[in-house]
Design a protein around this motif. Sequence first.
Motif, PDB file in Angstrom:
ATOM      1  N   GLU A 166       0.731  -1.032  -0.326  1.00 37.93           N
ATOM      2  CA  GLU A 166       0.324  -0.364  -0.016  1.00 37.93           C
ATOM      3  C   GLU A 166       0.666   1.158  -0.219  1.00 37.93           C
ATOM      4  N   LEU A 167       1.909   1.056   0.644  1.00 37.82           N
ATOM      5  CA  LEU A 167       2.938   1.773   0.199  1.00 37.82           C
ATOM      6  C   LEU A 167       3.242   2.550   0.166  1.00 37.82           C
ATOM      7  N   PHE A 168       4.591   1.140  -0.340  1.00 37.54           N
ATOM      8  CA  PHE A 168       5.529   1.278  -1.741  1.00 37.54           C
ATOM      9  C   PHE A 168       4.969   0.434  -2.765  1.00 37.54           C
ATOM     10  N   GLY A 169       4.155  -0.070  -3.065  1.00 42.71           N
ATOM     11  CA  GLY A 169       3.578   0.122  -4.778  1.00 42.71           C
ATOM     12  C   GLY A 169       3.273  -1.688  -4.265  1.00 42.71           C
ATOM     13  N   PRO A 170       2.643  -1.878  -5.320  1.00 48.51           N
ATOM     14  CA  PRO A 170       2.560  -3.649  -5.816  1.00 48.51           C
ATOM     15  C   PRO A 170       3.326  -4.241  -5.972  1.00 48.51           C
ATOM     16  N   ARG A 171       4.199  -3.949  -6.914  1.00 49.63           N
ATOM     17  CA  ARG A 171       5.735  -4.619  -7.329  1.00 49.63           C
ATOM     18  C   ARG A 171       6.799  -4.115  -6.287  1.00 49.63           C
ATOM     19  N   ILE A 172       7.052  -3.748  -5.320  1.00 47.68           N
ATOM     20  CA  ILE A 172       8.025  -3.466  -3.815  1.00 47.68           C
ATOM     21  C   ILE A 172       8.425  -4.991  -4.013  1.00 47.68           C
ATOM     22  N   LYS A 173       9.438  -5.200  -4.053  1.00 49.51           N
ATOM     23  CA  LYS A 173      10.809  -6.380  -3.564  1.00 49.51           C
ATOM     24  C   LYS A 173      10.627  -6.356  -2.555  1.00 49.51           C
ATOM     25  N   TYR A 174      10.240  -7.472  -1.720  1.00 50.09           N
ATOM     26  CA  TYR A 174      10.744  -7.804   0.189  1.00 50.09           C
ATOM     27  C   TYR A 174      10.926  -8.940   0.613  1.00 50.09           C
ATOM     28  N   ARG A 175      11.437  -8.839   1.922  1.00 53.33           N
ATOM     29  CA  ARG A 175      11.950 -10.055   2.066  1.00 53.33           C
ATOM     30  C   ARG A 175      11.939 -10.398   3.551  1.00 53.33           C
ATOM     31  N   GLU A 227      12.339  -9.112  11.227  1.00 51.20           N
ATOM     32  CA  GLU A 227      11.750  -7.201  10.564  1.00 51.20           C
ATOM     33  C   GLU A 227      11.537  -7.499   8.468  1.00 51.20           C
ATOM     34  N   LEU A 228      10.942  -6.969   8.537  1.00 52.72           N
ATOM     35  CA  LEU A 228      10.365  -7.060   7.390  1.00 52.72           C
ATOM     36  C   LEU A 228      11.324  -5.702   6.209  1.00 52.72           C
ATOM     37  N   GLU A 229      11.745  -6.095   5.476  1.00 56.12           N
ATOM     38  CA  GLU A 229      13.248  -5.817   4.398  1.00 56.12           C
ATOM     39  C   GLU A 229      12.807  -4.991   2.565  1.00 56.12           C
ATOM     40  N   ILE A 230      12.644  -4.032   2.945  1.00 52.52           N
ATOM     41  CA  ILE A 230      11.989  -3.787   1.148  1.00 52.52           C
ATOM     42  C   ILE A 230      13.646  -3.312   0.439  1.00 52.52           C
ATOM     43  N   TYR A 231      13.445  -3.842  -1.067  1.00 51.02           N
ATOM     44  CA  TYR A 231      15.112  -3.218  -1.855  1.00 51.02           C
ATOM     45  C   TYR A 231      14.040  -2.050  -2.468  1.00 51.02           C
ATOM     46  N   PHE A 232      15.216  -1.484  -2.274  1.00 45.95           N
ATOM     47  CA  PHE A 232      15.036   0.374  -2.616  1.00 45.95           C
ATOM     48  C   PHE A 232      16.582   0.978  -2.987  1.00 45.95           C
ATOM     49  N   LYS A 233      16.315   1.310  -3.997  1.00 43.21           N
ATOM     50  CA  LYS A 233      17.700   1.842  -4.625  1.00 43.21           C
ATOM     51  C   LYS A 233      19.603   1.338  -4.417  1.00 43.21           C
ATOM     52  N   ASP A 234      19.156  -0.421  -4.888  1.00 40.85           N
ATOM     53  CA  ASP A 234      20.207  -0.799  -4.558  1.00 40.85           C
ATOM     54  C   ASP A 234      20.549  -1.929  -3.355  1.00 40.85           C
ATOM     55  N   ASN A 235      19.660  -1.365  -2.071  1.00 39.80           N
ATOM     56  CA  ASN A 235      19.016  -1.733  -0.940  1.00 39.80           C
ATOM     57  C   ASN A 235      18.124  -2.679  -0.087  1.00 39.80           C
ATOM     58  N   TRP A 236      18.971  -3.486   0.466  1.00 35.08           N
ATOM     59  CA  TRP A 236      18.032  -3.757   1.927  1.00 35.08           C
ATOM     60  C   TRP A 236      17.703  -2.765   2.455  1.00 35.08           C
TER      61      TRP A 236
END
Length: 462
Positions: free
Chosen positions: A260-269, A283-292
């Motif tokens: 909802e915040l980062f868009g449906p295609r956000i990569k997470y782990r 912890e929930l991490e997202i992949y953003f600007k080539d970093n987790w």
Amino acid sequence: MLLTLRVSSARLCPGISRHPRRLLASSAAEEAKKITTPHQPQLQLEINGGTYATDSWTNVTPKILTHLGLNKHLQRDHPLSIIRQRIVNYFYGAYRNQRGNPLFSVYDQMNPVVTVQQNFDNLLIPSDHVSRKKSDCYYINQQHLLRAHTTAHQVELISGGLDNFLVVGEVYRRDEIDSTHYPVFHQADAVRLVTKDKLFERNPGLELFEETWSGSIADPKRILPSSKCMDQTKQPCHTLEAVKLMEHEMKHVLVGLTKELFGPRIKYRWVDTYFPFTQPSWELEIYFKDNWLEVLGCGIMRHEILQQAGVHQSIGYAFGVGLERLAMILFDIPDIRLFWSNDSGFLSQFSEQDLQNLPKYKPISHYPQCTNDLSFWLPEDVEVNAGFSPNDFYDLVRSVAGDVVEQISLVDKFKHPKTGKSSVCFRIVYRHMERTMTQAEVNEIHKHIADASVEHFNVQIR
């Protein structure tokens, strides 16, 4: 003679001006001259209507207390308020009762002054945990502090009969000074509790608790050290089926919030971790600007916490998230100090009219940095983290210079081979958020910091 420092949520705010362009110590050198020694033989603090006697644990500064009552997370059109509303709206939609009304209630104006029991003991935080140290928290006295997390209100609200709620507010932690750290920031914290009938609605033969579990209430005074709580498979009291179903619901909801915040295609782990108050924890991490990037922490609530609150036949999950971290990512805000700005050039870029349309921050202007080093000898038999904490120095700098300090780095430590005395060198980067500072102005502030260091820490300037 008893000296009293009165702190009102609406007063004693040197960093806030009715004139936006004067924000962030527009006369920083004048503010620096006002530094006074905090070491008084007797002192009491009046904070948010309460009176607190100080003691050897007291380390909260007048500068930090000026942030009480500002409520940036409730200021309309403020980036933090927009993020708060996005989170609240998501939970309102994710959980509804049979009548279609939201299940979650929201508490966003709770008193940030809490007891040590609320902040630590109720949450099973071990006595050896680093978060209890004076170097990490702002203590009012040995029994009271400014909350270090909104989780401090969990037992209080659960004891009041709540089973689905969000707590949003500012929290206070002593930390380094740079573009991503500030001693006051904002958190959203959520709790959801369910009973056996709700969790196993489709499988009524399953149980929340193991047959071998006695159900006895744990002694809240007997908090195990951190090393004894590391088994993150499940708690001994819960059945594996209960934990897995609760974990599935929690992760489904939090992934939904992330999308909802980062868009449906956000990569997470998901990353396994340890928190004293949840077990297992993630912890929930997202992949953003080539970093987790870690965006939130969560887990299955320790049953001992529910027992303390008078809840014995439920299982629950909890999660916490920092609003500044989300806002800096979503709005491209480069410096955490901007969230405290009243400058119209900053605030006018954001609006709650359309919560789904989040604009990217456009810098008003770029002002140059000024960098000065400060070196001093520590008193005899005093070393870094052994009688002298860098966080104490950072707080002194904040009190003297306010928010014109962008970053401080401990760039050198030296122990003299003959005298045995220790020397430290801090590099202080000055940058005003709204105007250019002259080197002469910076030098004057720097001198006040040096003078205050001599007075407060008994150091010798090199």
